[in-house]
Scaffold this motif. Structure first.
Motif, short mmCIF file in Angstrom:
data_model
loop_
_atom_site.label_atom_id
_atom_site.label_comp_id
_atom_site.label_asym_id
_atom_site.label_seq_id
_atom_site.Cartn_x
_atom_site.Cartn_y
_atom_site.Cartn_z
N GLU A 58 -32.46 -27.02 -12.50
CA GLU A 58 -33.69 -27.71 -12.88
C GLU A 58 -34.40 -26.85 -13.92
O GLU A 58 -34.56 -25.64 -13.74
N VAL A 59 -34.82 -27.50 -14.99
CA VAL A 59 -35.55 -26.82 -16.05
C VAL A 59 -37.03 -26.73 -15.67
O VAL A 59 -37.65 -27.75 -15.36
N LEU A 60 -37.58 -25.51 -15.67
CA LEU A 60 -38.98 -25.32 -15.32
C LEU A 60 -39.66 -24.54 -16.44
O LEU A 60 -39.20 -23.47 -16.83
N VAL A 61 -40.73 -25.10 -16.98
CA VAL A 61 -41.36 -24.49 -18.16
C VAL A 61 -42.28 -23.34 -17.75
O VAL A 61 -42.88 -23.37 -16.68
N ARG A 62 -42.36 -22.32 -18.59
CA ARG A 62 -43.25 -21.17 -18.37
C ARG A 62 -44.05 -20.89 -19.62
O ARG A 62 -43.52 -20.95 -20.73
N TRP A 63 -45.34 -20.56 -19.41
CA TRP A 63 -46.21 -20.19 -20.51
C TRP A 63 -46.15 -18.68 -20.64
O TRP A 63 -46.53 -17.96 -19.71
N VAL A 64 -45.65 -18.17 -21.74
CA VAL A 64 -45.40 -16.73 -21.82
C VAL A 64 -46.26 -16.00 -22.85
O VAL A 64 -46.04 -14.83 -23.10
N SER A 65 -47.28 -16.67 -23.42
CA SER A 65 -48.08 -15.91 -24.38
C SER A 65 -48.90 -14.87 -23.62
O SER A 65 -49.27 -15.07 -22.47
N PRO A 66 -49.19 -13.75 -24.28
CA PRO A 66 -49.85 -12.62 -23.60
C PRO A 66 -51.14 -13.05 -22.91
O PRO A 66 -51.97 -13.74 -23.51
N GLY A 67 -51.26 -12.63 -21.66
CA GLY A 67 -52.47 -12.96 -20.90
C GLY A 67 -52.38 -14.27 -20.16
O GLY A 67 -53.22 -14.58 -19.31
N LEU A 68 -51.36 -15.07 -20.46
CA LEU A 68 -51.28 -16.38 -19.83
C LEU A 68 -50.03 -16.53 -18.96
O LEU A 68 -49.75 -17.60 -18.43
N GLU A 69 -49.31 -15.41 -18.79
CA GLU A 69 -48.04 -15.46 -18.05
C GLU A 69 -48.25 -15.94 -16.61
O GLU A 69 -47.32 -16.45 -16.00
N ASP A 70 -49.45 -15.72 -16.07
CA ASP A 70 -49.68 -16.08 -14.68
C ASP A 70 -50.17 -17.52 -14.50
O ASP A 70 -50.40 -17.96 -13.38
N VAL A 71 -50.36 -18.21 -15.61
CA VAL A 71 -50.83 -19.59 -15.49
C VAL A 71 -49.59 -20.48 -15.34
O VAL A 71 -48.82 -20.66 -16.26
N GLY A 72 -49.41 -21.02 -14.14
CA GLY A 72 -48.20 -21.79 -13.83
C GLY A 72 -48.28 -23.23 -14.29
O GLY A 72 -49.36 -23.73 -14.62
N PRO A 73 -47.13 -23.90 -14.33
CA PRO A 73 -47.10 -25.29 -14.80
C PRO A 73 -47.94 -26.25 -13.95
O PRO A 73 -48.45 -27.23 -14.47
N ASP A 74 -48.10 -25.92 -12.65
CA ASP A 74 -48.97 -26.76 -11.83
C ASP A 74 -50.39 -26.79 -12.39
O ASP A 74 -51.11 -27.77 -12.22
N THR A 75 -50.80 -25.69 -13.06
CA THR A 75 -52.13 -25.61 -13.66
C THR A 75 -52.16 -26.18 -15.07
O THR A 75 -53.01 -27.00 -15.41
N PHE A 76 -51.20 -25.75 -15.92
CA PHE A 76 -51.38 -26.13 -17.33
C PHE A 76 -50.84 -27.51 -17.68
O PHE A 76 -51.32 -28.12 -18.64
N ILE A 77 -49.88 -28.02 -16.91
CA ILE A 77 -49.35 -29.34 -17.28
C ILE A 77 -50.38 -30.47 -17.12
O ILE A 77 -50.54 -31.28 -18.02
N PRO A 78 -51.14 -30.49 -16.00
CA PRO A 78 -52.19 -31.51 -15.92
C PRO A 78 -53.20 -31.41 -17.06
O PRO A 78 -53.66 -32.44 -17.57
N ILE A 79 -53.54 -30.19 -17.48
CA ILE A 79 -54.49 -30.03 -18.59
C ILE A 79 -53.84 -30.52 -19.89
O ILE A 79 -54.46 -31.26 -20.66
N ALA A 80 -52.59 -30.14 -20.10
CA ALA A 80 -51.88 -30.59 -21.30
C ALA A 80 -51.82 -32.12 -21.35
O ALA A 80 -51.95 -32.73 -22.42
N GLU A 81 -51.63 -32.73 -20.19
CA GLU A 81 -51.61 -34.20 -20.12
C GLU A 81 -52.96 -34.76 -20.57
O GLU A 81 -53.02 -35.67 -21.39
N GLU A 82 -54.03 -34.18 -19.98
CA GLU A 82 -55.37 -34.70 -20.25
C GLU A 82 -55.77 -34.59 -21.70
O GLU A 82 -56.42 -35.48 -22.24
#
Ligand code: C2E
Ligand code: CA
Ligand code: CA
Ligand code: CA
Length: 278
Positions: A58-82
């Motif tokens: 299963e492909v799972l996306v990760r945000w890897v820019s500095p300082g944001l490594e701990d922000v998981g897809p459960d958090t950023f995907i809903p925001i990206a959708e909105e």
């Protein structure tokens, strides 16, 4: 009491403020993101419970820019959708997945690996999706049937959105469909046959209870049997313990995914996992 009430209110205000700021910051970073630089994909193995051999990932996306490594897809995907970024990010993830699968085929010398790719509800309905999928089968005809799109149960069951016609079209051009997180929404077993599906992934919350509760074991077993009967491939999500594995095997559940087998891996590590057969 008055004073502490007041300071509590202050604290509350401050944390609201911090929360709002954090959210604004995430929105800003998402809008400004350079996908190739700021995101990566990880691949978590899906294995046959009978043989332990990997069928794919299963492909799972990760945000890897500095300082944001701990922000998981459960958090950023809903925001990206909105904020309307998810269509483009989802497109990037699909292209990245197809490229990765092509490189695996080359390295392994066979074309048996499959990749599961999550697609959000809005992404499914977005006008950009079908042209992209058509382009992908055109560019990688050997991948037909091997990029499986995962749609959450909640999205599938949303009557107003009515994804069914789109789901049918997607399958027709060569992308099998999996219902993700089954058991978390409001669908019943009786609904399963109504949707154009190839696979069902049983949510992790279910497995947590099968060691202790006979009822849960019975429900789990019923899901596995019905899905089997309907010709749907079943994947148990969140398998963490040997005991769970043994129970799933006893139920005849064919495939599993979870920390017991491995965590989401870098593409290189995933390729190594595939090479050594699990
Ligand atoms: P999901 O699709 O249900 O993905 C499974 C999640 O469970 C992943 O979390 C995975 O790392 C985690 N997991 C796997 N095995 C175990 C286990 O044994 N125990 C536990 N506790 N957890 C396990 P992750 O990567 O943080 O993703 C969270 C959610 O974010 C995903 O849930 C999915 O809804 C969404 N997501 C992730 N990547 C994408 C993507 O590329 N596109 C879209 N649309 N959504 C994504
Ligand atoms: Ca999923
Ligand atoms: Ca899931
Ligand atoms: Ca989930």
């Amino acid at each position: 009491a008055k004073i502490s009430g007041k300071s509590q209110a202050r604290l509350f205000d401050d944390s609201m403020h911090t929360e709002a700021l954090r959210r604004l910051k995430l929105e800003h970073y998402l809008r400004e993101a350079n996908f190739d630089r700021d995101f990566e994909i990880k691949l978590q193995p899906i294995v046959s419970l009978e043989s332990g051999a990997p069928t794919g990932f299963e492909v799972l996306v990760r945000w890897v820019s500095p300082g944001l490594e701990d922000v998981g897809p459960d958090t950023f995907i809903p925001i990206a959708e909105e904020i309307g970024v998810m269509a483009d990010l989802g497109q990037w993830i699909l292209i990245k997945s197809a490229e990765t699968l092509a490189s695996f085929d080359g390295a392994l010398g066979h074309q048996r690996t499959v990749l599961h790719v999550n697609v959000s509800k809005r992404q499914i309905l977005h006008p950009q999706l079908m042209p992209l999928l058509i382009e992908l089968v055109d560019r990688y005809p050997e991948q037909r049937g091997r990029l499986i799109l995962e749609i959450t149960e909640t999205a599938v069951m949303d009557r107003r959105a009515n994804l069914v016609p789109r789901m049918e079209a997607i399958r027709e051009i060569g992308f099998p469909l999996a219902m993700d997180d089954f058991g978390t929404g409001h669908s019943s077993l009786a609904c399963l046959h109504k949707f154009p599906l190839d696979e069902v992934k049983i949510d992790r919350s279910f497995i947590l209870n099968i060691e202790e509760s006979r009822e849960f074991t019975a429900i789990y077993h019923a899901i596995v049997s019905l899905a089997d009967h309907l010709g749907l491939k079943v994947v148990a999500e969140g398998v963490e313990t040997e005991a769970q594995l043994v129970q799933l095997q006893a139920m005849g559940c064919a495939f599993g995914q979870g920390y017991l087998f491995d965590r989401p891996l870098s593409p290189d590590d995933a390729l190594a996992f595939m090479r050594r057969g699990g």
